[in-house]
Design a protein around this motif. Structure first.
Motif, PDB file in Angstrom:
ATOM      1  N   THR A  36      68.395 -15.849 -66.866  1.00 10.49           N
ATOM      2  CA  THR A  36      69.832 -15.663 -66.669  1.00 10.49           C
ATOM      3  C   THR A  36      70.409 -16.689 -65.699  1.00 10.49           C
ATOM      4  O   THR A  36      71.619 -16.928 -65.717  1.00 10.49           O
ATOM      5  N   VAL A  37      69.576 -17.287 -64.843  1.00 10.24           N
ATOM      6  CA  VAL A  37      70.073 -18.288 -63.911  1.00 10.24           C
ATOM      7  C   VAL A  37      70.688 -19.448 -64.695  1.00 10.24           C
ATOM      8  O   VAL A  37      70.143 -19.902 -65.706  1.00 10.24           O
ATOM      9  N   ALA A  38      71.862 -19.884 -64.239  1.00 11.48           N
ATOM     10  CA  ALA A  38      72.593 -20.979 -64.901  1.00 11.48           C
ATOM     11  C   ALA A  38      72.892 -20.662 -66.359  1.00 11.48           C
ATOM     12  O   ALA A  38      73.152 -21.574 -67.145  1.00 11.48           O
ATOM     13  N   ASN A  39      72.838 -19.365 -66.718  1.00 11.76           N
ATOM     14  CA  ASN A  39      73.133 -18.936 -68.093  1.00 11.76           C
ATOM     15  C   ASN A  39      72.257 -19.657 -69.110  1.00 11.76           C
ATOM     16  O   ASN A  39      72.704 -20.013 -70.210  1.00 11.76           O
ATOM     17  N   ILE A  40      70.980 -19.841 -68.753  1.00 10.78           N
ATOM     18  CA  ILE A  40      70.060 -20.570 -69.626  1.00 10.78           C
ATOM     19  C   ILE A  40      69.885 -19.865 -70.962  1.00 10.78           C
ATOM     20  O   ILE A  40      70.016 -20.479 -72.029  1.00 10.78           O
ATOM     21  N   ASP A  41      69.556 -18.567 -70.915  1.00 10.82           N
ATOM     22  CA  ASP A  41      69.303 -17.814 -72.148  1.00 10.82           C
ATOM     23  C   ASP A  41      70.386 -16.777 -72.423  1.00 10.82           C
ATOM     24  O   ASP A  41      70.889 -16.682 -73.531  1.00 10.82           O
ATOM     25  N   TRP A  42      70.672 -15.985 -71.372  1.00  6.28           N
ATOM     26  CA  TRP A  42      71.631 -14.893 -71.562  1.00  6.28           C
ATOM     27  C   TRP A  42      72.193 -14.472 -70.214  1.00  6.28           C
ATOM     28  O   TRP A  42      71.452 -14.461 -69.233  1.00  6.28           O
ATOM     29  N   PRO A  43      73.473 -14.107 -70.152  1.00  6.81           N
ATOM     30  CA  PRO A  43      74.467 -14.412 -71.184  1.00  6.81           C
ATOM     31  C   PRO A  43      74.699 -15.917 -71.245  1.00  6.81           C
ATOM     32  O   PRO A  43      74.526 -16.604 -70.240  1.00  6.81           O
ATOM     33  N   SER A  44      75.063 -16.415 -72.398  1.00 14.15           N
ATOM     34  CA  SER A  44      75.202 -17.868 -72.562  1.00 14.15           C
ATOM     35  C   SER A  44      76.357 -18.429 -71.743  1.00 14.15           C
ATOM     36  O   SER A  44      76.416 -19.628 -71.493  1.00 14.15           O
ATOM     37  N   SER A  45      77.274 -17.566 -71.315  1.00  7.44           N
ATOM     38  CA  SER A  45      78.378 -17.978 -70.465  1.00  7.44           C
ATOM     39  C   SER A  45      78.848 -16.772 -69.664  1.00  7.44           C
ATOM     40  O   SER A  45      78.837 -15.642 -70.167  1.00  7.44           O
ATOM     41  N   HIS A  46      79.262 -17.005 -68.422  1.00  7.74           N
ATOM     42  CA  HIS A  46      79.777 -15.894 -67.622  1.00  7.74           C
ATOM     43  C   HIS A  46      81.185 -15.486 -68.037  1.00  7.74           C
ATOM     44  O   HIS A  46      81.724 -14.509 -67.521  1.00  7.74           O
ATOM     45  N   SER A  47      81.760 -16.212 -68.976  1.00  4.02           N
ATOM     46  CA  SER A  47      83.106 -15.868 -69.452  1.00  4.02           C
ATOM     47  C   SER A  47      83.073 -14.915 -70.648  1.00  4.02           C
ATOM     48  O   SER A  47      84.129 -14.502 -71.136  1.00  4.02           O
ATOM     49  N   LEU A  48      81.878 -14.571 -71.134  1.00  3.58           N
ATOM     50  CA  LEU A  48      81.788 -13.642 -72.257  1.00  3.58           C
ATOM     51  C   LEU A  48      82.275 -12.257 -71.846  1.00  3.58           C
ATOM     52  O   LEU A  48      82.076 -11.819 -70.709  1.00  3.58           O
ATOM     53  N   THR A  49      82.892 -11.555 -72.769  1.00  3.90           N
ATOM     54  CA  THR A  49      83.285 -10.175 -72.526  1.00  3.90           C
ATOM     55  C   THR A  49      82.051  -9.277 -72.533  1.00  3.90           C
ATOM     56  O   THR A  49      80.955  -9.680 -72.959  1.00  3.90           O
ATOM     57  N   THR A  50      82.226  -8.051 -72.080  1.00  5.24           N
ATOM     58  CA  THR A  50      81.128  -7.084 -72.108  1.00  5.24           C
ATOM     59  C   THR A  50      80.576  -6.918 -73.516  1.00  5.24           C
ATOM     60  O   THR A  50      79.357  -6.944 -73.727  1.00  5.24           O
ATOM     61  N   ASP A  51      81.442  -6.746 -74.487  1.00  5.21           N
ATOM     62  CA  ASP A  51      80.975  -6.576 -75.866  1.00  5.21           C
ATOM     63  C   ASP A  51      80.234  -7.813 -76.357  1.00  5.21           C
ATOM     64  O   ASP A  51      79.229  -7.699 -77.079  1.00  5.21           O
ATOM     65  N   GLN A  52      80.717  -8.986 -75.981  1.00  2.00           N
ATOM     66  CA  GLN A  52      80.049 -10.218 -76.401  1.00  2.00           C
ATOM     67  C   GLN A  52      78.668 -10.339 -75.751  1.00  2.00           C
ATOM     68  O   GLN A  52      77.706 -10.772 -76.392  1.00  2.00           O
ATOM     69  N   GLN A  53      78.580  -9.962 -74.474  1.00  2.00           N
ATOM     70  CA  GLN A  53      77.277  -9.996 -73.808  1.00  2.00           C
ATOM     71  C   GLN A  53      76.297  -9.033 -74.475  1.00  2.00           C
ATOM     72  O   GLN A  53      75.132  -9.382 -74.706  1.00  2.00           O
ATOM     73  N   LYS A  54      76.757  -7.832 -74.771  1.00  2.00           N
ATOM     74  CA  LYS A  54      75.893  -6.857 -75.428  1.00  2.00           C
ATOM     75  C   LYS A  54      75.446  -7.354 -76.798  1.00  2.00           C
ATOM     76  O   LYS A  54      74.258  -7.263 -77.150  1.00  2.00           O
ATOM     77  N   HIS A  55      76.381  -7.883 -77.553  1.00  2.00           N
ATOM     78  CA  HIS A  55      76.046  -8.375 -78.899  1.00  2.00           C
ATOM     79  C   HIS A  55      75.051  -9.530 -78.813  1.00  2.00           C
ATOM     80  O   HIS A  55      74.102  -9.605 -79.611  1.00  2.00           O
ATOM     81  N   GLU A  56      75.268 -10.420 -77.858  1.00  2.00           N
ATOM     82  CA  GLU A  56      74.380 -11.574 -77.727  1.00  2.00           C
ATOM     83  C   GLU A  56      72.958 -11.125 -77.380  1.00  2.00           C
ATOM     84  O   GLU A  56      71.976 -11.651 -77.925  1.00  2.00           O
ATOM     85  N   LEU A  57      72.838 -10.135 -76.490  1.00  2.00           N
ATOM     86  CA  LEU A  57      71.510  -9.662 -76.117  1.00  2.00           C
ATOM     87  C   LEU A  57      70.833  -8.928 -77.267  1.00  2.00           C
ATOM     88  O   LEU A  57      69.649  -9.165 -77.551  1.00  2.00           O
ATOM     89  N   THR A  58      71.544  -8.038 -77.939  1.00  2.00           N
ATOM     90  CA  THR A  58      70.906  -7.298 -79.037  1.00  2.00           C
ATOM     91  C   THR A  58      70.534  -8.235 -80.181  1.00  2.00           C
ATOM     92  O   THR A  58      69.509  -8.037 -80.836  1.00  2.00           O
ATOM     93  N   SER A  59      71.336  -9.265 -80.410  1.00  2.00           N
ATOM     94  CA  SER A  59      70.986 -10.242 -81.449  1.00  2.00           C
ATOM     95  C   SER A  59      69.707 -10.983 -81.081  1.00  2.00           C
ATOM     96  O   SER A  59      68.844 -11.230 -81.944  1.00  2.00           O
ATOM     97  N   MET A  60      69.575 -11.328 -79.799  1.00  2.00           N
ATOM     98  CA  MET A  60      68.356 -12.001 -79.353  1.00  2.00           C
ATOM     99  C   MET A  60      67.152 -11.076 -79.513  1.00  2.00           C
ATOM    100  O   MET A  60      66.088 -11.497 -80.012  1.00  2.00           O
ATOM    101  N   LEU A  61      67.300  -9.811 -79.127  1.00  2.00           N
ATOM    102  CA  LEU A  61      66.202  -8.862 -79.279  1.00  2.00           C
ATOM    103  C   LEU A  61      65.849  -8.649 -80.745  1.00  2.00           C
ATOM    104  O   LEU A  61      64.665  -8.562 -81.107  1.00  2.00           O
ATOM    105  N   ASP A  62      66.864  -8.572 -81.608  1.00  2.00           N
ATOM    106  CA  ASP A  62      66.603  -8.404 -83.038  1.00  2.00           C
ATOM    107  C   ASP A  62      65.798  -9.568 -83.594  1.00  2.00           C
ATOM    108  O   ASP A  62      64.866  -9.387 -84.385  1.00  2.00           O
TER     109      ASP A  62
END
Length: 492
Positions: A36-62
């Protein structure tokens, strides 16, 4: 429909067979670091919304689940911050763009990650950086009031392009220990994890500015040299973390991923930085004394060059494993992008790790997760088609004791070839392992979460076993699913 149900007192064989007849390990730790440091893997940006962060993480896990990974090492404390709701430390800048600011709409990223990973039968190891106070800047500007550099300003130092806490200060050690205690107490994590950052990597010509702390130690009667005192400070924290974690939840695994070279010349062909002398990390001691449940040496080099040979270093680490802990090698997957390594280099490294299973080389952890989730250079496809073509359970740590989970109940097959069983009422089942008999060998077909109570089968012999959070399996319940074509029970 012919259904034969048998409870087996004997376990499923420990080795599976691939179609080509080569051995396949039933149990293997297949992890990926989510940085997560420097948004290397997740979240890809600190400007993502909560829903976008959740979606990005679940997509990575999937994606990782589809590629048959079974664990993630999630960075929850990059630099005195928190990717979880903490009363001790501020919310991470990498979540919201402002340290101390909670996600809005609110959610707890670590709690969410644990829930989603467990749904997918993936372990979550919470990754902490103990002493780093800021990455990429040595300034205190913008740090929250409760950040540890502001709590203990006399022990926070600008060093190179980072801000660092003094590992030799007991008040700093005690605070870090309280952070581990807090997370282990409140979250359903499977492990805690530290990487190679203890004392900082040295800056040429610049001494780490801890002379006043060392002088106080000497004034109080201490006799260790500066280097030995620094190593002793790190050793104290490592040992205290292990004992503290086990005193709270004995099932939570403790892992460290040190720099891959302990000392140059160990073994004799190896050259490079000495983590013992430069980072003051006596990682050999931690493994020898069993202060970890698993060690993940970062072997971020190729197989062939002798100066940092992957198999030579791996063999050395395995020889230090006096307490029979697990070794899950750290592999540099990002090198397929940053250094133009062929994917085959990493595939060969996994094969070399597997060749040493009898020495407790039982898995691999890849840096970093996005290389697989983005399928860079088709690495995910290539691993799934060969190295990770079937699921695997995590290796069982026999020194972490827990009773076996109960045998699956009420197993039966329906007319559409679905196998059904009853839910768990004991609370000890994490997942269900489904095996299929092929050529007299039980193959692991699927691992299902505890809430899934059916499996779409094909005609043949199957076994179902319950699995607890430490990977211990119940006895197997087997059944034959298939049409009656001959009027003699059991005849093919």
């Amino acid at each position: 429909m012919l259904v034969r149900l048998i409870v087996l007192a004997l376990g499923i064989p420990a080795i599976l067979a691939l179609q080509d007849g080569s051995p396949w390990p039933v149990r293997e730790f297949r992890g990926a670091w989510i940085a997560t440091v420097a948004n290397i893997d997740w979240p890809s940006s600190h400007s993502l919304t909560t829903d976008q962060q959740k979606h990005e993480l679940t997509s990575m896990l999937d994606t990782l689940l589809d590629q048959n990974f079974n664990a993630v090492v999630l960075q929850v404390r990059t630099s005195g911050d928190a990717l979880y709701n903490s009363s001790l430390e501020p919310w991470s800048y990498y979540l919201t763009g402002r340290q101390g600011q909670a996600p809005s709409p609110y959610y707890d990223p670590l709690e969410f990650a644990v829930q989603e990973a467990h749904k997918r039968n993936m372990e979550v190891h919470a990754w902490f950086n103990p002493y780093r106070a800021r990455s990429g800047s040595s300034s205190k500007s913008g740090l929250a009031h409760n950040h540890m550099a502001n709590r203990f300003p006399q022990y926070s130092y600008a060093y190179g392009n980072n801000l660092w806490m003094d590992p030799g200060a007991k008040v700093v050690q005690d605070f870090i220990l309280s952070v581990f205690r807090d997370v282990v107490s409140r979250y359903d994590i499977d492990g805690v994890h530290m990487d190679d950052y203890f004392y900082p990597y040295p800056v040429s010509g610049v001494s780490f500015p801890d002379s006043h702390t060392y002088s106080a130690y000497v004034s109080s009667g201490g006799r260790l040299s500066l280097a030995d005192w620094r190593r002793d400070s790190v050793n104290t924290l490592v040992h205290n973390i292990y004992t503290t974690v086990k005193s709270i939840k004995s099932h939570v695994k403790v892992g460290i991923s040190p720099f891959g070279i302990w000392k140059p010349g160990h073994p004799h062909t190896i050259h490079g930085l000495s983590s013992y002398d430069s980072l003051y990390a006596d990682s050999k001691k931690w493994l020898e004394l069993g202060w970890v449940d698993y060690m993940t040496p970062q072997l971020y080099w190729k197989i062939d060059p002798p100066q940092q040979s992957y198999p030579v270093l791996l063999d050395w680490w395995l020889q230090q494993n006096k307490m029979n802990r697990h070794v899950y090698v750290g592999n540099y997957a990002s090198a397929v992008v940053t250094k133009s390594w062929p994917v085959s280099e990493l595939q060969r490294q996994v094969h070399l790790s597997r060749d040493r299973r009898d020495q407790l080389s039982l898995g691999n952890v890849f840096f970093s997760a996005k290389i697989f989730s983005h399928n860079d250079h088709r690495i995910g496809d290539l691993f799934k088609s060969a190295e990770y073509s079937a699921p695997a359970l995590q290796p069982e740590m026999t020194w972490l004791t827990a009773p076996a989970p109960p045998v699956p109940q009420n197993i039966h097959a329906s007319a559409d070839y679905r196998i059904h069983w009853s839910g768990d009422s004991s609370g000890s089942v994490r997942s269900w392992a489904i095996y299929r008999l092929r050529a007299d060998v039980w193959e692991l077909t699927s691992v299902l979460n505890r809430d899934t109570l059916e499996f779409a089968a094909h005609p043949g012999y199957y076994a179902v076993r319950s699995v607890n959070r430490l990977g211990k399996e119940s006895d197997a319940v087997t059944l034959h699913v298939g049409d009656i074509t001959v009027g003699v029970v059991g005849k093919k």
